[in-house]
Enzyme design. Sequence first.
Site, PDB file in Angstrom:
ATOM      1  N   ASP A  10       0.968  -1.011  -0.135  1.00 39.00           N
ATOM      2  CA  ASP A  10      -0.037   0.121   0.006  1.00 39.00           C
ATOM      3  C   ASP A  10       0.832   1.235  -0.013  1.00 39.00           C
ATOM      4  O   ASP A  10       2.118   1.166  -0.066  1.00 39.00           O
ATOM      5  CB  ASP A  10      -1.028  -0.069   1.083  1.00 39.00           C
ATOM      6  N   CYS A  67       3.129  -2.779   4.041  1.00 33.83           N
ATOM      7  CA  CYS A  67       2.194  -1.717   4.517  1.00 33.83           C
ATOM      8  C   CYS A  67       3.098  -0.963   5.411  1.00 33.83           C
ATOM      9  O   CYS A  67       4.174  -0.882   5.484  1.00 33.83           O
ATOM     10  CB  CYS A  67       0.803  -2.028   5.024  1.00 33.83           C
ATOM     11  N   THR A  69       3.336  -0.589   8.976  1.00 33.97           N
ATOM     12  CA  THR A  69       3.623  -1.506   9.798  1.00 33.97           C
ATOM     13  C   THR A  69       4.083  -2.996   9.503  1.00 33.97           C
ATOM     14  O   THR A  69       4.512  -3.762  10.120  1.00 33.97           O
ATOM     15  CB  THR A  69       2.831  -1.552  10.950  1.00 33.97           C
ATOM     16  N   HIS A 100      10.739 -22.854   9.703  1.00 34.16           N
ATOM     17  CA  HIS A 100       9.593 -23.515  10.651  1.00 34.16           C
ATOM     18  C   HIS A 100       8.312 -23.691  10.109  1.00 34.16           C
ATOM     19  O   HIS A 100       7.431 -24.345  10.199  1.00 34.16           O
ATOM     20  CB  HIS A 100       9.678 -22.951  11.886  1.00 34.16           C
ATOM     21  N   HIS A 135       7.963 -29.803  11.711  1.00 34.92           N
ATOM     22  CA  HIS A 135       7.327 -28.611  11.370  1.00 34.92           C
ATOM     23  C   HIS A 135       6.330 -28.975  10.333  1.00 34.92           C
ATOM     24  O   HIS A 135       5.284 -27.990  10.235  1.00 34.92           O
ATOM     25  CB  HIS A 135       8.469 -27.498  10.637  1.00 34.92           C
TER      26      HIS A 135
END
Length: 147
Positions: A10, A67, A69, A100, A135
């Site tokens: 964004d 974005c 954050t 993992h 995993h």
Amino acid sequence: MADMIAIASDHGGFELKNALVEHLKKEGYNVADLGTHTADSVDYPDIAARMAEAIRNGEAERGILLCGTGIGISIAANRFPFIRAALVHDAFGARLCREHNNANVLVLGGRTTGPEVAFDCARIFLTTDFLGDRHARRVEKLSHLSC
Ligand code: RB5
């Protein structure tokens, strides 16, 4: 090396996304820039959906989303059952999300992560293999969650 890397952001991740596109191309990756293509405000769920479509259609094997954050766009991306999006802030996270979690989308914050750290995270994300074994059992359970 992953075949085709899709990348999208964004407006909050716009600058870092452009820097990553340039960097990854220089490193020899095939990069599909899914936008956004201007600094104008856009809604991160729409961008996450664009990435999901590219991965579902096989246009890209792995993706990088950004974005401001990295939080909103990772929440949005993980609504799609075939996406395992990992918000990462350092090399350790970039390695472990592959080893993992078999993450197929790396998420970075354009307002929280500098370009050099982002380049490092992208390199590790794109060159680290899933470890499988115990995993794999856990990752498989992600597709069958209910309550
Ligand atoms: C946009 O201002 C900002 O909210 C977005 O980029 C992101 O950080 C949301 O989680």
